[in-house]
Design a protein around this motif. Structure first.
Motif, mmCIF file in Angstrom:
data_model
loop_
_atom_site.group_PDB
_atom_site.id
_atom_site.type_symbol
_atom_site.label_atom_id
_atom_site.label_comp_id
_atom_site.label_asym_id
_atom_site.label_seq_id
_atom_site.Cartn_x
_atom_site.Cartn_y
_atom_site.Cartn_z
ATOM 1 N N MET A 48 28.624 -5.434 38.413
ATOM 2 C CA MET A 48 28.078 -4.620 37.977
ATOM 3 C C MET A 48 27.394 -4.471 36.894
ATOM 4 O O MET A 48 26.850 -2.771 36.996
ATOM 5 C CB MET A 48 29.800 -4.238 37.616
ATOM 6 C CG MET A 48 30.659 -4.129 39.112
ATOM 7 S SD MET A 48 30.214 -2.830 40.323
ATOM 8 C CE MET A 48 31.193 -1.782 39.912
ATOM 9 N N LEU A 49 27.559 -4.703 36.245
ATOM 10 C CA LEU A 49 26.661 -4.555 34.882
ATOM 11 C C LEU A 49 25.539 -4.675 34.875
ATOM 12 O O LEU A 49 24.661 -3.400 34.324
ATOM 13 C CB LEU A 49 26.986 -5.647 33.478
ATOM 14 C CG LEU A 49 26.501 -5.151 32.138
ATOM 15 C CD1 LEU A 49 26.545 -4.070 31.604
ATOM 16 C CD2 LEU A 49 27.103 -6.605 31.322
ATOM 17 N N ARG A 50 23.855 -5.288 35.697
ATOM 18 C CA ARG A 50 23.392 -5.013 35.756
ATOM 19 C C ARG A 50 22.716 -4.001 36.558
ATOM 20 O O ARG A 50 22.112 -3.444 36.604
ATOM 21 C CB ARG A 50 23.116 -6.429 36.869
ATOM 22 C CG ARG A 50 22.172 -6.591 37.551
ATOM 23 C CD ARG A 50 21.950 -7.621 38.167
ATOM 24 N NE ARG A 50 21.748 -9.148 36.684
ATOM 25 C CZ ARG A 50 21.545 -9.847 37.657
ATOM 26 N NH1 ARG A 50 21.591 -10.061 38.979
ATOM 27 N NH2 ARG A 50 22.249 -11.018 37.108
ATOM 28 N N LEU A 51 24.066 -3.332 37.427
ATOM 29 C CA LEU A 51 24.128 -2.424 38.538
ATOM 30 C C LEU A 51 23.747 -0.706 37.893
ATOM 31 O O LEU A 51 22.598 0.380 37.726
ATOM 32 C CB LEU A 51 24.971 -1.560 38.984
ATOM 33 C CG LEU A 51 24.626 -0.838 40.593
ATOM 34 C CD1 LEU A 51 23.884 -1.157 40.690
ATOM 35 C CD2 LEU A 51 26.140 -0.717 41.193
ATOM 36 N N TYR A 52 24.065 -0.501 36.662
ATOM 37 C CA TYR A 52 24.912 0.352 35.452
ATOM 38 C C TYR A 52 23.717 0.560 34.994
ATOM 39 O O TYR A 52 22.782 1.097 34.594
ATOM 40 C CB TYR A 52 25.955 -0.349 34.240
ATOM 41 C CG TYR A 52 27.101 0.338 35.199
ATOM 42 C CD1 TYR A 52 27.387 1.676 36.232
ATOM 43 C CD2 TYR A 52 28.475 -0.489 34.646
ATOM 44 C CE1 TYR A 52 28.461 1.695 36.507
ATOM 45 C CE2 TYR A 52 29.576 -0.261 34.924
ATOM 46 C CZ TYR A 52 30.060 1.157 36.289
ATOM 47 O OH TYR A 52 31.201 1.199 36.082
ATOM 48 N N GLN A 53 23.141 -0.937 34.110
ATOM 49 C CA GLN A 53 21.923 -0.872 33.686
ATOM 50 C C GLN A 53 20.484 -0.960 34.553
ATOM 51 O O GLN A 53 19.868 -0.072 34.127
ATOM 52 C CB GLN A 53 20.754 -2.322 33.361
ATOM 53 C CG GLN A 53 22.764 -2.787 32.053
ATOM 54 C CD GLN A 53 22.061 -4.739 31.503
ATOM 55 O OE1 GLN A 53 21.699 -5.370 32.677
ATOM 56 N NE2 GLN A 53 23.414 -4.513 30.257
ATOM 57 N N THR A 54 20.314 -1.044 35.428
ATOM 58 C CA THR A 54 19.713 -0.015 36.531
ATOM 59 C C THR A 54 19.570 0.835 36.898
ATOM 60 O O THR A 54 18.308 1.620 36.564
ATOM 61 C CB THR A 54 19.707 -1.080 37.863
ATOM 62 O OG1 THR A 54 19.999 -2.666 37.639
ATOM 63 C CG2 THR A 54 18.366 -0.693 38.970
ATOM 64 N N HIS A 55 20.659 1.726 36.234
ATOM 65 C CA HIS A 55 20.252 3.602 37.254
ATOM 66 C C HIS A 55 20.326 3.848 35.719
ATOM 67 O O HIS A 55 20.639 5.338 35.221
ATOM 68 C CB HIS A 55 21.950 3.486 38.067
ATOM 69 C CG HIS A 55 21.501 3.441 38.959
ATOM 70 N ND1 HIS A 55 21.005 4.022 40.291
ATOM 71 C CD2 HIS A 55 22.062 1.945 39.848
ATOM 72 C CE1 HIS A 55 20.540 3.445 41.216
ATOM 73 N NE2 HIS A 55 21.502 1.807 41.288
ATOM 74 N N LYS A 56 20.485 3.507 34.589
ATOM 75 C CA LYS A 56 20.691 3.308 33.631
ATOM 76 C C LYS A 56 21.753 4.558 33.134
ATOM 77 O O LYS A 56 21.934 6.027 32.676
ATOM 78 C CB LYS A 56 19.496 4.409 32.994
ATOM 79 C CG LYS A 56 17.990 3.319 32.855
ATOM 80 C CD LYS A 56 17.215 4.661 32.649
ATOM 81 C CE LYS A 56 15.926 3.216 32.094
ATOM 82 N NZ LYS A 56 14.581 3.928 32.231
ATOM 83 N N THR A 57 22.782 4.390 33.146
ATOM 84 C CA THR A 57 24.478 5.174 33.096
ATOM 85 C C THR A 57 25.274 3.961 32.492
ATOM 86 O O THR A 57 25.140 2.303 32.404
ATOM 87 C CB THR A 57 24.953 5.713 34.350
ATOM 88 O OG1 THR A 57 25.774 6.217 34.361
ATOM 89 C CG2 THR A 57 25.100 4.387 35.122
ATOM 90 N N SER A 58 26.691 4.496 31.826
ATOM 91 C CA SER A 58 27.687 3.464 31.691
ATOM 92 C C SER A 58 28.508 4.180 31.628
ATOM 93 O O SER A 58 29.219 5.495 32.163
ATOM 94 C CB SER A 58 27.657 3.737 30.239
ATOM 95 O OG SER A 58 28.352 3.513 29.291
ATOM 96 N N PRO A 59 29.510 2.692 32.247
ATOM 97 C CA PRO A 59 31.166 3.603 32.480
ATOM 98 C C PRO A 59 32.016 3.922 32.193
ATOM 99 O O PRO A 59 32.982 4.948 31.649
ATOM 100 C CB PRO A 59 32.156 1.719 33.351
ATOM 101 C CG PRO A 59 31.458 1.195 31.972
ATOM 102 C CD PRO A 59 29.551 1.632 31.891
ATOM 103 N N MET A 60 31.103 4.332 30.117
ATOM 104 C CA MET A 60 32.387 5.061 29.289
ATOM 105 C C MET A 60 31.745 6.781 29.670
ATOM 106 O O MET A 60 32.143 6.607 28.473
ATOM 107 C CB MET A 60 31.734 4.183 28.380
ATOM 108 C CG MET A 60 33.160 3.061 28.641
ATOM 109 S SD MET A 60 34.701 3.470 29.126
ATOM 110 C CE MET A 60 35.587 4.373 27.149
ATOM 111 N N SER A 61 30.270 6.663 30.034
ATOM 112 C CA SER A 61 29.825 8.106 29.328
ATOM 113 C C SER A 61 30.758 9.385 29.888
ATOM 114 O O SER A 61 30.219 10.740 29.232
ATOM 115 C CB SER A 61 27.536 8.504 30.209
ATOM 116 O OG SER A 61 28.660 7.796 32.125
#
Length: 525
Positions: free
Chosen positions: A392-405
């Motif tokens: 999941m963390l790798r997916l967030y990094q790929t799409h340049k987003t954050s779960p806390m944004s």
């Protein structure tokens, strides 16, 4: 702020899903984080509204006696701000000419009256050693605003009463022609009923300024026991939601007390005696503030009663409340209506938060694009929590987003929301502020129109943020979505009894947020 919590595409939801992927599915598990945050917010609000603990307790005081004043004439003092009745040592029936008693009546001409109920008064006098001092029953000679009285020892007492703003100043001159040394000790007290019906969220009760430290005691605590303070100077009295009555002596070595006597409450102050040799004179001065809890007016009164400007209860978010009140007053001076001022304030705050809001909405749309891949990862690594979190963390990094944004705008709006709530409750100007059908922005909407509009706009926001396409009904976030659909209704009921100005702020914020969402979606297609 609720829109971010309701947002089914937010980082919170995705983080929740990742966390619970390997855990047993529960209908309520998906909203546990929200429930905890909600309880924590209301706990913080309750703690914020609680009165401060006292530092000093003391013995009971003697109740100011209800004496027969039928033979004591009544004179009226008047200024552009107030009128009051003076009867010997006592001052009562103080009318605040610039404030209507009924804020809901637009054409009301009856002014607010303080110390006007049965048995309420302020008494300013003195005790004497070696001679006799005037008592409440003493009949003074009155001429051209000056009161005089001479006792049997040939000691002359001269009293003058002046007003400056909402401060009534009593000056006593004592001329000792008795042939012996005497002493006089000033005292003052305020007797009145309690006002436990004042709005929740604003401190009301007894107040004392003791050695540059403000002491608070609410009505219920004073009803149970008395409190006493020793100080070099200060003031003591009572505060309500919008008004306060406090008294101060220009004397050293003071003892202040507050206590209840049945249905009545008394605050009093005494000071050490002043020695007056035969042939000499002495002057005693007392200041009585009876007026609104308006920071501008209190700043002026602070010149005569130091520390009175600290009596306004700005609460835990004082650093937000004061700027918001200042900005509201500035906007009102421009648009000439506090309702419009709240709307302009809301728009200014939404524009100030635009960078964060835009980032949140862009992150929401990125989350929507990530839905298929996230669902695949959750199913593939349902039994491997560590691997699930890593993917999941790798997916967030790929799409340049954050779960806390998505939570930043919410976190900023929480203190702003509480600060505006406090500002509406303590602002005297809001008490009689009219807007459309609302006669008092500091009170609830009598027709519940604004709460309904707020609930409708909240529902629309939630609807627009709901992801399109099919969602697994067994997924935790799907269960969360079902429960969150009730949030607009729950908040509509909660806000039905809140100040109309606060509901107006939230409604306009929702409408502006919907417009922002449409704009961001359009430019990011």
């Amino acid at each position: 702020m609720v829109k971010y919590m309701n947002n089914n595409l937010s980082g919170f939801r995705q983080w929740n899903a990742a966390r619970d992927a390997a855990a047993p599915k529960s209908r309520w598990g998906g909203i546990l984080w929200w429930f905890i945050l909600f309880l924590a917010s209301w706990w913080l609000l309750s703690w914020w509204m609680a009165p401060s603990e006292t530092k000093t307790t003391g013995p009971d005081t003697e109740y100011a006696p209800m004496v027969d004043l039928s033979s004591v004439p009544v004179h009226e003092i008047a200024s552009e701000n107030l009128t009051a009745n003076v009867q010997g040592l006592r001052i009562s029936d103080i009318e605040l000419l610039n404030y209507a008693a009924d804020a809901a009546q637009r054409d009301s001409t009856e002014p607010v009256t303080l110390l006007g109920s049965d048995g309420a008064f302020a008494e300013i006098g003195m005790t004497a050693g070696g001679t006799t001092a005037p008592t409440p029953e003493t009949v003074w000679n009155y001429s051209n605003g000056v009161y005089t009285w001479k006792n049997s020892d040939n000691v002359q007492f001269t009293r003058s009463i002046t007003t400056d703003g909402y401060v009534i100043t009593v000056t006593d001159m004592i001329e000792n022609n008795s042939g012996n040394d005497i002493s006089v000790a000033p005292y003052a007290n305020i007797v009145r009923a309690n006002d436990m019906s004042s709005s929740a969220g604003v401190y009301t009760g007894a107040v004392a300024f003791v050695n540059s430290d403000l002491e608070h005691e609410d009505w219920s605590r004073v009803a149970k026991k008395s409190f006493a303070y020793s100080t070099t100077n200060g003031f003591v009295g009572f505060v309500d939601q919008y008004w306060e009555t406090v008294i101060a002596l220009d004397s050293v070595d003071q003892t202040m007390r507050v206590r209840a006597f049945g249905e009545m409450f008394q605050s009093d102050v005494t000071a050490s005696g002043v020695q007056i040799a035969s042939g000499d004179a002495a002057t005693l001065t007392a200041h009585l503030y009876v007026g609104p809890r308006d920071n501008k007016i209190l700043d002026v009164a602070n010149q005569q009663i130091p520390g009175i400007d600290e009596t306004v209860d700005y609460g835990w978010f004082w650093f937000f409340v004061q700027p918001i009140l200042w900005l509201l007053n500035i906007l009102n001076s421009v648009v000439k209506n506090y309702g419009l001022a709240i709307i302009v304030l809301t728009l200014l705050m939404r524009l100030a938060m635009w960078p964060l809001t835009r980032k949140s909405y862009v992150s929401m749309m990125a989350m929507q694009k990530m839905q298929p891949e996230m669902a695949r990862i959750q199913k593939l690594y349902a039994n491997d929590k560590a691997r699930l979190q890593m993917e999941m963390l790798r997916l967030y990094q790929t799409h340049k987003t954050s779960p806390m944004s998505g939570c930043l705008p919410m976190l900023i709006q929480i203190p702003i929301f509480f600060a505006l709530y406090k500002a509406l409750l303590i602002s005297v100007q809001m008490r009689s502020a009219h807007f459309l059908w609302i006669s008092d922005l500091a009170a609830m909407d009598p027709y519940f129109i604004l709460p309904i509009l707020m609930g409708a706009t909240m529902w629309l926001q939630q609807y627009l943020q709901t992801p399109s396409g099919n969602i697994d009904k067994n997924d935790v976030t799907a269960q969360t979505q079902k429960v969150m659909k009730w949030m607009p209704l729950i908040f509509t009921v909660m806000f039905a009894w809140m100040p109309a100005g606060l509901v107006l702020y939230w409604t306009v914020s929702n409408i502006f947020g919907i417009a922002q969402m449409y704009y961001i979606k359009r430019i990011n297609k």
